[in-house]
Design a protein around this motif. Structure first.
Motif, short mmCIF file in Angstrom:
data_model
loop_
_atom_site.label_atom_id
_atom_site.label_comp_id
_atom_site.label_asym_id
_atom_site.label_seq_id
_atom_site.Cartn_x
_atom_site.Cartn_y
_atom_site.Cartn_z
N ALA A 1 6.34 -1.78 3.04
CA ALA A 1 5.05 -2.43 2.82
C ALA A 1 4.91 -3.63 3.74
N ASP A 2 3.72 -3.76 4.34
CA ASP A 2 3.39 -4.92 5.16
C ASP A 2 2.59 -5.86 4.29
N ASP A 3 3.19 -7.00 3.96
CA ASP A 3 2.59 -7.96 3.03
C ASP A 3 1.25 -8.49 3.54
N GLU B 1 -0.75 -2.54 4.12
CA GLU B 1 -0.51 -1.17 4.57
C GLU B 1 0.93 -0.76 4.28
N VAL B 2 1.13 0.53 4.12
CA VAL B 2 2.48 1.06 3.94
C VAL B 2 2.81 2.03 5.07
N VAL C 1 -1.33 3.15 -4.19
CA VAL C 1 -0.65 2.18 -3.34
C VAL C 1 -1.16 0.77 -3.64
N LEU D 1 1.07 -2.36 -5.02
CA LEU D 1 1.26 -3.52 -4.15
C LEU D 1 0.59 -4.77 -4.72
N PRO E 1 7.31 -0.36 -7.13
CA PRO E 1 7.46 -1.34 -6.05
C PRO E 1 8.94 -1.70 -5.88
N GLY F 1 8.57 -2.68 -0.30
CA GLY F 1 8.36 -1.26 -0.13
C GLY F 1 7.94 -0.60 -1.43
N LEU F 2 7.89 0.71 -1.37
CA LEU F 2 7.37 1.52 -2.46
C LEU F 2 8.20 2.79 -2.56
#
Length: 186
Positions: free
Chosen positions: A20-22, A26-27, A50, A54, A89, A98-99
């Motif tokens: 995951a981009d904080d 986006e993942v 998602v 998140l 998460p 991440g996920l």
């Protein structure tokens, strides 16, 4: 390996690990596992799921996506025939790194609270393992850099003359102290 191990414990047609981009929300798909039951080679997941994971930093499961109003009309769900989903998460110091995602198309198999707890525990262990790996990698990179700087400092010190010239009427003294470990700042 983690997805294979999880696949031995939980019945899932598809499972995946996403980074995951904080900043963007986006993942990015890091790795996935697709069982032999499904023929789909694309790995598309619901953006709604998602965002739910998140934004709220909570594990979620949906026993029957087709009957859930939030997902019944989503093309990614309808086309894939997904019936039950879990998304967990992977958190490091209150930041979702991440996920962990699992789903099944089997209408007789529905994820429940107990399954979610098991996979959430697995996700926490996986997050800790990834964090430890990243910390070890950082430490190794730092040690390599410190070693290179030490060698560079020794080389730079070696550039100073060991024997000063002997010129009648003059005394010479050479001294150099670097501002940091190495560099032109003296």
């Amino acid at each position: 390996q983690a997805l294979d191990l999880l696949g031995n414990i939980i019945d899932a047609d598809r499972s995946a690990i996403f980074a995951a981009d904080d900043s963007t929300g986006e993942v990015t798909l890091l790795n996935y596992r697709i069982s032999n039951k499904t023929s789909s080679e694309q790995f598309i997941i619901s953006r709604t799921i998602v965002k739910e994971v998140l934004n709220n930093k909570n594990a979620v499961f949906f026993s029957d996506l087709i009957s859930d109003e939030r997902f019944a009309r989503q093309e990614s769900i309808v086309v894939s025939g997904i019936r039950s989903v879990m998304a967990i998460p992977m958190v490091d110091e209150d930041k979702v790194m991440g996920l962990l995602y699992l789903d099944t198309t089997d209408p007789t198999h529905r994820y429940n609270e107990d399954t979610l707890k098991l996979v959430a525990t697995f996700g926490n262990i996986l997050a800790a393992k990834i964090t430890n790996h990243n910390l070890l990698k950082e430490r190794q990179e730092k040690q390599a850099l410190e070693s290179e700087l030490s060698i560079a400092s020794q080389i730079q010190e070696g550039l100073m003359p060991k024997i000063l010239p002997d010129v009648p009427g003059y005394q010479f003294h050479a001294f150099q102290m670097q501002c940091k470990m190495v560099g032109g700042d003296l």
